[in-house]
Design an enzyme around this catalytic site. Structure first.
Site, short mmCIF file in Angstrom:
data_model
loop_
_atom_site.label_atom_id
_atom_site.label_comp_id
_atom_site.label_asym_id
_atom_site.label_seq_id
_atom_site.Cartn_x
_atom_site.Cartn_y
_atom_site.Cartn_z
N GLU A 203 -5.97 6.47 -1.61
CA GLU A 203 -5.96 5.34 -0.69
C GLU A 203 -6.55 4.09 -1.36
O GLU A 203 -6.06 2.98 -1.14
CB GLU A 203 -6.74 5.68 0.58
N HIS B 265 1.60 4.14 -3.01
CA HIS B 265 1.34 5.58 -2.87
C HIS B 265 2.33 6.42 -3.67
O HIS B 265 2.02 7.54 -4.09
CB HIS B 265 1.41 6.00 -1.40
N ASP C 127 -4.70 0.64 -1.86
CA ASP C 127 -5.24 -0.62 -1.35
C ASP C 127 -5.24 -1.69 -2.44
O ASP C 127 -4.81 -2.82 -2.22
CB ASP C 127 -6.68 -0.42 -0.86
N HIS D 226 0.84 -1.21 0.00
CA HIS D 226 0.00 0.00 0.00
C HIS D 226 0.87 1.25 0.00
O HIS D 226 0.68 2.17 -0.81
CB HIS D 226 -0.91 -0.04 1.23
N GLU D 227 1.83 1.30 0.91
CA GLU D 227 2.67 2.50 1.02
C GLU D 227 3.56 2.66 -0.22
O GLU D 227 3.77 3.79 -0.70
CB GLU D 227 3.51 2.47 2.29
#
Length: 679
Positions: free
Chosen positions: A575, A518, A579, A514-515
């Site tokens: 987000e 980003h 995800d 997830h990070e």
């Protein structure tokens, strides 16, 4: 002044409003267990209900909680650990270390409720007297500067951050701000819930004004003034979803140009009063705010503006004043969150100490909970996820080779921070006195504000962390091009040393993915490997990305958050993209690990579930969630994250890998007819 505005942070979970706690759950309840599964539900119909159904049936939100989810469960356990550390530090004798003296005395003073009750508003009187003594509008800005140093940010925000076009240097920023309610929508929308919240704000201002000694008429006038001024600020503020694009916040100009935007702000006096170093250039994130609010400062009376500033100071300090102020503040927060009871004072004081002295307290926390072994295993997982994302990018059918090469450069440049900083922050110049709760609170705020201000005009310190070690969260920073995982989140159910890799990759692996994703979402993709706002995409690839991102935004906008409220797909786009991409990349990393295992054990079933199925169950467990409806309504307006149900089902319905793992067929709810995929 708010140091959290230092960088653009894409955190894995937004810290919700006034999160309270309950008695610590057992370790077993916090980890992964097949007992949480509701086998009466078809996983292809509603995987969230399948993975979390039994958990949802047996879980209740404690009275002092706004929600119950993995982050809060783990945060609660951390609070117990931190309390033990602080109580020992507070009780230790005169031979304590400097760290233990500061954290112990800060916590000890915070716990002295009788002293706070005895002092009442007098604890804040010197600061309030400064505001009361202002004789004209020009000098009001100096009182505002003082409030910015020691408390909240009335009128506007001022902070340092890296230059959008020279990320190695820190410059000054000014931006919209000055609101008490969570978002401009609470002031500009006229639906029943928003009108009700404005009434709650007026009642709160009236209550604290009365507590501070004003007459009934004066308190009523104060409420009108605060709501009127904040409504004007909200009308001139930029929409939260629009602000997601860093380009709309990119307005670098000279110091003199910024000052000229709103002469009535008297920014030259502000910069002098707040003690900035000399600087010539700065960024104005929303220039229209300053040009439009300039007229508000002209039309409002000095007394009304002073009332507004004083209220913000009281509101920012209310939690540490006497009990009537604490109760008034909590009642106002209740309307936003639905929390039934205020959390125990010791929990609030643990939080306060972490906020003020987080890297001092964090040292003790890391010593007790996080060793080098955990850090080494996490770094190994991060490496596996980065390799999987690299493979994913290489295989993308819609991206040209030119952009893929640039993406590889950026991915390679991402820095990984795991557990805790290499060098902890120095708090030696912060004076913490036993028995001086409000003094410690104000001095800690000023210490941090001045530490931030001193960065202006200096090279960016890329070793600095924006979260304390005990924090149950993680983030990606576009300006730093880094992912950060504090020790606080590296525990069950996210990371369990005793659990198989299948579940761990579904939990902490998906967080890592997830990070990393980003860095390539609708915001992160606009920053280059050094953290500069620079378009490194071909025009063709940029269009292809936007087309796929629009699919995600439209998909999530169709989901109902609570009652009649739909999710804001544009606000949650980053987000949701992370995800979806994070889960896919984490599953790829798990598959790579299984393929490399020569023993064959890595691909074996456990409790009747394949590795892929356990991966998805581990992912689902992280998002088992119960929220109060009041909180859900608030978060629809301010939270860039989707509710847990859609962080699970929204991802599952877009993943052919999920459908293969569970044997789902076309037409079932977990098989979207128009599957969205960016990464």
């Amino acid at each position: 002044m708010r140091p959290t505005a230092l960088v653009v942070i894409f955190a894995f979970l937004l810290s919700t409003l006034s999160i309270g706690q309950s008695p610590a759950p057992s370790q077993a309840s916090a980890g992964f267990s097949i007992d949480n599964i509701d086998k009466s539900v078809d996983p292809c119909t509603d995987f969230y209900q399948y993975a979390c159904g039994n958990w949802l049936k047996k879980t209740e939100i404690p009275a002092d909680e706004t929600e119950w989810v993995s982050f809060v469960e783990l945060y609660e356990r951390n609070l117990v650990t931190l309390r033990s550390i602080l109580e020992k530090a507070a009780a230790a004798g005169p031979n304590r270390s400097v760290i233990d003296q500061k954290i112990g005395d800060y916590y000890g003073a915070c716990m002295d409720e009788k002293a706070a009750d005895a002092k009442g508003i007098a604890a804040l009187k010197p600061e309030l007297d400064r505001i009361a003594a202002v004789q004209d509008k020009k000098s009001l800005i100096e009182a505002i500067a003082r409030v910015h140093l020691v408390g909240p940010n009335p009128l506007f925000n001022f902070y340092p951050s890296s230059d959008l076009h020279n990320a190695d240097m820190v410059i000054a920023y000014i931006d919209q701000g000055g609101l008490t309610l969570p978002d401009r929508n609470y002031y500009v929308k006229d639906d029943a819930k928003m009108v009700e919240m404005r009434k709650h704000l007026a009642e709160y201002v009236t209550t604290v004004s009365t507590l501070s000694g004003q007459s009934a008429q004066q308190a009523a006038d104060a409420a009108q003034a605060v709501v009127r001024i904040e409504t004007a600020l909200a009308n001139d503020s930029m929409d939260r979803a629009v602000r997601r694009d860093p380009k709309v916040r990119d307005h670098k100009m000279t110091r003199d140009q910024a000052i000229a935007l709103g002469p009535n702000f008297n920014l030259a006096r502000y910069f002098s009063a707040i003690g900035t170093p000399n600087f010539s250039d700065m960024n104005v994130s929303n220039p229209e705010f300053f040009t439009k609010v300039n007229a508000v400062l002209e039309s409002e009376s000095l007394d009304a503006l002073k009332t507004y500033v004083a209220f913000h100071l009281i509101n920012g300090s209310a939690s540490w004043l006497s009990t009537p102020y604490v109760n008034a503040h909590f009642k106002f927060q209740q309307a936003l969150s639905g929390q039934e009871e205020i959390q125990a004072r010791w929990k609030r004081c643990v939080d306060a100490t972490d906020n003020a002295l987080g890297e001092a307290l964090g040292q003790r926390y890391v010593e007790e909970t996080f060793g080098p072994g955990g850090k080494a295993r996490m770094l190994k997982m991060v490496d596996a996820l980065e390799k999987a994302l690299d493979s994913d990018i290489k295989a993308l059918p819609w991206m040209t080779e030119e952009t893929k090469k640039q993406a590889k450069v950026k991915l390679t440049a991402i820095r990984n921070k795991i557990g805790y900083p290499d060098t902890y922050r120095d708090y030696s110049k912060l004076e913490v006195l036993p028995g001086d709760l409000m003094g410690n609170f104000l001095r800690a705020n000023e210490f941090e504000s001045r530490r931030q201000i001193a960065k202006i005009g200096k090279p960016l310190d890329r070793n600095e962390w924006q979260m304390t070690p005990p924090t149950v969260n993680a983030y990606y920073s576009g300006s730093y091009n880094e992912i950060v995982f504090p020790a606080g989140i590296l525990q069950p159910p996210f990371f369990d040393k005793a659990m198989d890799d299948d579940v761990n990759f579904g939990a902490i692996g998906a967080v890592i993915g997830h990070e990393l994703t980003h860095g390539f979402d609708d915001q992160g993709r606009k920053f280059d490997p050094q953290g500069n706002l620079r378009d490194w995409w071909t025009a063709e690839d940029g269009k292809e990305f936007e087309k796929r991102a629009s699919c995600v935004a439209d998909e999530y906008s169709s989901f109902t958050a609570v009652d009649d409220l739909k999710l804001n797909g544009k606000l949650t786009l980053g987000e949701n993209t992370a995800d979806n991409g994070g889960a896919r990349v984490a599953l790829m990393a798990l598959a790579n690990m299984i393929a490399q295992d020569k023993s064959g054990k890595a691909g074996a079933k456990i409790n009747g579930y394949t590795p892929e199925q356990r991966f998805f169950l581990g992912y689902g467990r992280v998002w088992c969630e119960k929220r109060r409806p009041e909180l859900s309504r608030t978060l629809v307006n301010v939270d860039p994250h989707s509710p847990g149900r859609y962080r699970v089902n929204g991802v599952m319905q877009n993943m052919p890998e999920f459908q293969k793992a569970w044997g789902c067929k076309a037409g079932q709810p977990m098989v979207s007819q128009n599957q969205c995929r960016v990464w």
